[in-house]
Design a protein around this motif. Structure first.
Motif, short mmCIF file in Angstrom:
data_model
loop_
_atom_site.label_atom_id
_atom_site.label_comp_id
_atom_site.label_asym_id
_atom_site.label_seq_id
_atom_site.Cartn_x
_atom_site.Cartn_y
_atom_site.Cartn_z
N VAL A 15 68.63 77.80 -54.56
CA VAL A 15 67.33 77.84 -53.89
C VAL A 15 66.92 76.42 -53.48
O VAL A 15 66.44 76.20 -52.36
N TYR A 16 67.12 75.46 -54.36
CA TYR A 16 66.78 74.07 -54.03
C TYR A 16 67.64 73.56 -52.88
O TYR A 16 67.17 72.83 -52.02
N ALA A 17 68.91 73.94 -52.88
CA ALA A 17 69.79 73.52 -51.80
C ALA A 17 69.34 74.13 -50.47
O ALA A 17 69.38 73.46 -49.43
N ASN A 18 68.87 75.38 -50.51
CA ASN A 18 68.36 76.01 -49.29
C ASN A 18 67.12 75.28 -48.77
O ASN A 18 66.98 75.07 -47.56
N PHE A 19 66.21 74.94 -49.66
CA PHE A 19 65.01 74.20 -49.24
C PHE A 19 65.36 72.83 -48.68
O PHE A 19 64.78 72.37 -47.70
N LEU A 20 66.33 72.18 -49.30
CA LEU A 20 66.78 70.88 -48.80
C LEU A 20 67.39 71.02 -47.42
O LEU A 20 67.12 70.22 -46.52
N PHE A 21 68.20 72.05 -47.22
CA PHE A 21 68.82 72.29 -45.92
C PHE A 21 67.78 72.57 -44.84
O PHE A 21 67.85 72.02 -43.74
N ILE A 22 66.79 73.37 -45.15
CA ILE A 22 65.72 73.67 -44.19
C ILE A 22 64.93 72.41 -43.88
O ILE A 22 64.56 72.15 -42.73
N GLY A 23 64.66 71.60 -44.88
CA GLY A 23 63.96 70.33 -44.67
C GLY A 23 64.74 69.39 -43.76
O GLY A 23 64.16 68.74 -42.88
N LEU A 24 66.05 69.33 -43.94
CA LEU A 24 66.88 68.49 -43.08
C LEU A 24 66.87 68.99 -41.64
O LEU A 24 66.84 68.19 -40.70
N ILE A 25 66.89 70.29 -41.46
CA ILE A 25 66.84 70.86 -40.11
C ILE A 25 65.52 70.49 -39.44
O ILE A 25 65.49 70.11 -38.26
N ILE A 26 64.43 70.56 -40.16
CA ILE A 26 63.12 70.19 -39.60
C ILE A 26 63.09 68.70 -39.23
O ILE A 26 62.58 68.33 -38.17
N LEU A 27 63.64 67.85 -40.06
CA LEU A 27 63.69 66.42 -39.75
C LEU A 27 64.52 66.14 -38.50
O LEU A 27 64.12 65.36 -37.63
N VAL A 28 65.67 66.77 -38.39
CA VAL A 28 66.52 66.58 -37.22
C VAL A 28 65.80 67.08 -35.97
O VAL A 28 65.82 66.42 -34.93
N PHE A 29 65.16 68.22 -36.07
CA PHE A 29 64.40 68.76 -34.94
C PHE A 29 63.31 67.78 -34.51
O PHE A 29 63.12 67.53 -33.32
N TYR A 30 62.60 67.19 -35.46
CA TYR A 30 61.53 66.25 -35.14
C TYR A 30 62.08 65.00 -34.45
O TYR A 30 61.57 64.59 -33.41
N PHE A 31 63.13 64.40 -35.00
CA PHE A 31 63.62 63.14 -34.46
C PHE A 31 64.39 63.28 -33.16
O PHE A 31 64.45 62.35 -32.37
N PHE A 32 65.00 64.44 -32.91
CA PHE A 32 65.77 64.61 -31.68
C PHE A 32 65.04 65.39 -30.60
O PHE A 32 65.45 65.36 -29.44
N MET A 33 63.97 66.11 -30.93
CA MET A 33 63.28 66.92 -29.93
C MET A 33 61.83 66.47 -29.73
O MET A 33 61.43 66.15 -28.62
N LEU A 34 61.04 66.47 -30.75
CA LEU A 34 59.61 66.22 -30.61
C LEU A 34 59.27 64.76 -30.37
O LEU A 34 58.47 64.44 -29.48
N ARG A 35 59.84 63.89 -31.12
CA ARG A 35 59.51 62.46 -31.02
C ARG A 35 59.84 61.87 -29.65
O ARG A 35 59.00 61.17 -29.07
N PRO A 36 61.02 62.13 -29.07
CA PRO A 36 61.29 61.60 -27.74
C PRO A 36 60.34 62.15 -26.67
O PRO A 36 59.93 61.42 -25.76
N GLN A 37 59.95 63.42 -26.78
CA GLN A 37 59.02 63.98 -25.81
C GLN A 37 57.65 63.33 -25.93
O GLN A 37 56.99 63.06 -24.93
N GLN A 38 57.20 63.08 -27.16
CA GLN A 38 55.92 62.42 -27.36
C GLN A 38 55.95 61.00 -26.81
O GLN A 38 54.99 60.53 -26.20
N LYS A 39 57.06 60.30 -27.01
CA LYS A 39 57.19 58.93 -26.51
C LYS A 39 57.18 58.91 -24.99
O LYS A 39 56.52 58.07 -24.37
N LYS A 40 57.88 59.87 -24.36
CA LYS A 40 57.91 59.94 -22.91
C LYS A 40 56.52 60.23 -22.35
O LYS A 40 56.10 59.62 -21.36
N ALA A 41 55.80 61.16 -22.96
CA ALA A 41 54.45 61.49 -22.51
C ALA A 41 53.52 60.29 -22.67
O ALA A 41 52.68 60.02 -21.79
#
Length: 110
Positions: A15-41
């Motif tokens: 269960v802890y490994a699953n939460f860690l994996f989901i957390g890593l996916i959210i971090l990757v999504f933020y740094f590769f998708m949301l942050r560059p769009q916010q910077k461009k805007a």
């Protein structure tokens, strides 16, 4: 009894490994998708706030022209001698020289 306790502890680590994996996916999504769009805007908003009369600009539709006047939320662009068009300020995409510089920096040199 010992077997049941060992199985229960193995499930908890899974269960802890699953939460860690989901957390890593959210971090990757933020740094590769949301942050560059916010910077461009943010960069586009800064560019629009710094518009000055006489600048050459390109609209989001691809129209090239020179700024004649700037109001609060509209601009007048001269496309050719005597041809003036009124646009919303948010329709200004970039300065042509910045696009040329961006393309030149991405092209490989031989």
């Amino acid at each position: 009894m010992l077997t049941i306790l060992l199985q229960a502890s193995a499930e908890n680590t899974n269960v802890y490994a699953n939460f860690l994996f989901i957390g890593l996916i959210i971090l990757v999504f933020y740094f590769f998708m949301l942050r560059p769009q916010q910077k461009k805007a943010k960069d586009q908003k800064k560019f629009r706030d710094e518009l000055k009369r006489g600048m050459n600009v390109v609209t989001i539709g691809g129209l090239h022209g020179r700024l004649l006047s700037i109001d609060d939320d509209t601009v007048w662009i001269e496309v050719d001698k005597g041809i003036k068009l009124k646009f919303d300020k948010i329709a200004i995409a970039m300065e042509p020289t910045s696009r040329v510089n961006a393309n030149a920096s991405t092209e490989p040199t031989t």
